[in-house]
Design an enzyme around this catalytic site. Structure first.
Site, PDB file in Angstrom:
ATOM      1  N   CYS A 153       0.519   1.240   7.142  1.00 20.21           N
ATOM      2  CA  CYS A 153      -0.292   1.360   5.918  1.00 20.21           C
ATOM      3  C   CYS A 153      -1.689   1.872   6.244  1.00 20.21           C
ATOM      4  CB  CYS A 153      -0.350   0.023   5.195  1.00 20.21           C
ATOM      5  SG  CYS A 153       1.267  -0.456   4.529  1.00 20.21           S
ATOM      6  N   GLU A 188       0.828  -1.201   0.000  1.00 24.76           N
ATOM      7  CA  GLU A 188       0.000   0.000   0.000  1.00 24.76           C
ATOM      8  C   GLU A 188       0.865   1.254   0.000  1.00 24.76           C
ATOM      9  OE1 GLU A 188      -2.094  -3.164   2.581  1.00 24.76           O
ATOM     10  OE2 GLU A 188      -0.055  -2.472   2.225  1.00 24.76           O
ATOM     11  N   CYS A 204      -1.661  -2.989   7.353  1.00 20.84           N
ATOM     12  CA  CYS A 204      -1.036  -3.138   8.671  1.00 20.84           C
ATOM     13  C   CYS A 204      -1.371  -1.992   9.623  1.00 20.84           C
ATOM     14  CB  CYS A 204       0.482  -3.264   8.528  1.00 20.84           C
ATOM     15  SG  CYS A 204       1.307  -1.740   8.027  1.00 20.84           S
TER      16      CYS A 204
END
Length: 159
Positions: free
Chosen positions: A96, A60, A86
């Protein structure tokens, strides 16, 4: 999660592409292989990325780093990630989930919840939803997202 928002017909196609991108990740015994695609509201790809495309970058983070934070296409965009974004990082300053929350993106589609291999309290979906982001899960694609991570799952995690 008690009720999952409905997926759109194109969600499976874009999420499958994110899963395919995860196969490009350099191998690792200490991190998941994840792919990510960002698509505008008209169905055009804006950006893509995969884990370790740049040193220590998650998928990401990689996809988001390739576009300007004020790109006018982002407010209507959907971010597709093969793994739940995450909420814990040791190698970078921001998770992320934080990066997505701070972006104009308000819709995320994912296949696989993070198993307790590296962190026991992953809660990316909850964090995104708490920030007002719609999260669509397509668990039927979880096995495909997990496949390139099988060597990590043998360490004690599961799907």
């Amino acid at each position: 999660m008690s009720s999952t928002p409905s997926s759109r017909p194109e969600d499976r196609r874009w999420l499958s592409l994110a899963i395919d991108l995860a196969e490009q990740c350099p191998p690792s015994d200490t991190a998941f292989s994840v792919g990510c695609v960002i698509v505008d509201e008209h169905g055009a790809e804006i950006s893509r990325g995969f884990s370790r495309e740049r040193p220590h970058f998650h998928a990401e983070e990689s996809a988001l780093s390739k576009i300007a934070p004020d790109d006018e296409r982002l407010p209507g965009a959907t971010l597709y990630s093969s793994l739940e974004p995450c909420t814990r990082r040791s190698s970078r300053p921001r998770t992320c989930s934080e990066l997505i929350i701070d972006s104009p993106i308000r819709r995320v589609v994912t296949a696989w919840r993070e198993p307790p291999v590296f962190v026991s309290d992953a809660h990316g979906v909850r964090a995104l939803e708490a920030a007002g982001i719609t999260v669509v899960e397509i668990p039927e694609l979880a096995d495909a997202a997990a496949a390139m991570n099988a060597h990590l799952l043998d360490q004690g995690g599961d799907r």
